[in-house]
Design a protein around this motif. Structure first.
Motif, short mmCIF file in Angstrom:
data_model
loop_
_atom_site.label_atom_id
_atom_site.label_comp_id
_atom_site.label_asym_id
_atom_site.label_seq_id
_atom_site.Cartn_x
_atom_site.Cartn_y
_atom_site.Cartn_z
N THR A 60 0.72 -1.31 -0.16
CA THR A 60 0.05 0.11 0.03
C THR A 60 0.95 1.35 0.15
O THR A 60 0.55 2.00 -0.77
N MET A 61 1.85 1.27 0.60
CA MET A 61 2.89 2.38 1.00
C MET A 61 3.69 2.80 -0.33
O MET A 61 3.87 3.69 -0.97
N THR A 62 4.35 1.66 -0.55
CA THR A 62 5.32 1.75 -1.62
C THR A 62 4.98 1.55 -3.18
O THR A 62 5.21 2.38 -4.15
N GLY A 73 -1.20 -9.32 -1.10
CA GLY A 73 -0.37 -8.35 -0.39
C GLY A 73 1.06 -8.81 -0.12
O GLY A 73 1.94 -8.12 -0.24
N ILE A 74 1.11 -10.11 0.29
CA ILE A 74 2.69 -10.29 0.72
C ILE A 74 3.49 -10.50 -0.53
O ILE A 74 4.62 -10.07 -0.58
N LEU A 75 2.67 -11.04 -1.35
CA LEU A 75 3.65 -11.24 -2.97
C LEU A 75 3.91 -9.65 -3.53
O LEU A 75 5.16 -9.92 -3.73
N ALA A 76 2.93 -8.75 -3.35
CA ALA A 76 3.20 -7.73 -4.05
C ALA A 76 4.42 -6.89 -3.02
O ALA A 76 5.16 -6.23 -3.59
N SER A 77 4.35 -7.12 -1.46
CA SER A 77 5.40 -6.54 -0.78
C SER A 77 6.74 -6.92 -0.93
O SER A 77 7.71 -6.38 -0.94
N ALA A 78 6.72 -8.36 -1.56
CA ALA A 78 8.13 -9.03 -1.92
C ALA A 78 8.53 -8.76 -3.22
O ALA A 78 10.07 -8.98 -3.34
N VAL A 80 10.39 -6.70 -6.13
CA VAL A 80 11.52 -5.70 -5.98
C VAL A 80 11.23 -4.15 -6.06
O VAL A 80 11.90 -3.24 -5.78
N SER A 81 10.20 -4.03 -6.60
CA SER A 81 9.73 -2.51 -6.96
C SER A 81 9.18 -1.92 -5.66
O SER A 81 8.94 -0.94 -5.41
N ALA A 82 8.89 -2.80 -4.83
CA ALA A 82 8.25 -2.37 -3.55
C ALA A 82 9.15 -2.02 -2.36
O ALA A 82 9.03 -1.44 -1.43
N SER A 83 10.54 -2.53 -2.71
CA SER A 83 11.55 -2.35 -1.55
C SER A 83 12.13 -1.08 -1.67
O SER A 83 12.80 -0.54 -0.67
N GLY A 84 11.91 -0.14 -2.92
CA GLY A 84 12.52 0.90 -3.13
C GLY A 84 13.99 0.86 -3.53
O GLY A 84 14.56 2.04 -3.70
N MET A 85 14.38 -0.20 -3.56
CA MET A 85 15.86 -0.40 -4.25
C MET A 85 15.71 -0.75 -5.85
O MET A 85 16.93 -0.68 -6.09
N SER A 86 14.86 -0.77 -6.28
CA SER A 86 14.79 -1.05 -7.55
C SER A 86 13.50 -0.60 -8.09
O SER A 86 12.38 -0.37 -7.59
N HIS A 87 13.58 -0.17 -9.57
CA HIS A 87 12.19 0.39 -10.14
C HIS A 87 11.52 -0.91 -10.52
O HIS A 87 10.38 -0.94 -10.96
N GLY A 88 12.07 -2.09 -10.33
CA GLY A 88 11.30 -3.45 -10.61
C GLY A 88 11.25 -3.91 -12.02
O GLY A 88 10.55 -4.81 -12.48
#
Length: 123
Positions: A60-62, A73-78, A80-88
């Motif tokens: 939700t946040m990222t 939700g768990i899958l989406a949070s995992a 790479v684009s949700a981590s902020g470390m990559s554009h995905g």
């Protein structure tokens, strides 16, 4: 009588709905319009604001999405684009994410196919 099906991809629900109205004059047995995405469940703009503390998940946040399934939700949070470390990278389906599924009588198939193709549907 035999049946044939068409799977056509569109850029918006409105495009698919316009085609579905044109197809109604044929012998349509079944028809549906669906949106698909990278994760299962309903994915839409959440409108949630991290500044108010209204954060239900990392996704939700990222990703600024509201996913109605805990597993999704768990899958989406995992991702790479949700981590902020990559554009995905590719980020999943974009552009033609509306699927028009039509089942017609085989006698109407060619005409239905022409209607879909003339409207810009990707078959």
């Amino acid at each position: 009588m035999s049946e044939k099906n068409i799977l056509a991809y569109f850029k918006s629900p409105e495009e698919a709905e316009a085609v579905s109205r044109k197809l109604q004059s044929l012998r349509v047995i079944d028809m549906s319009i669906d949106r698909f995405g990278k994760y299962p469940g309903d994915q839409r703009y959440s409108g949630q604001n991290p500044l108010t503390g209204d954060i239900t998940s990392l996704a939700t946040m990222t990703l600024n999405s509201s996913i109605d399934s805990r597993s999704a939700g768990i899958l989406a949070s995992a991702d790479v684009s949700a981590s902020g470390m990559s554009h995905g990278g590719d980020g999943g389906p974009t552009g033609r994410d509306i699927l028009l599924t039509v089942v017609v009588d085989s006698e109407s198939f060619d005409q239905a196919l022409r209607i879909v193709e003339e409207a810009g549907g990707l078959i």
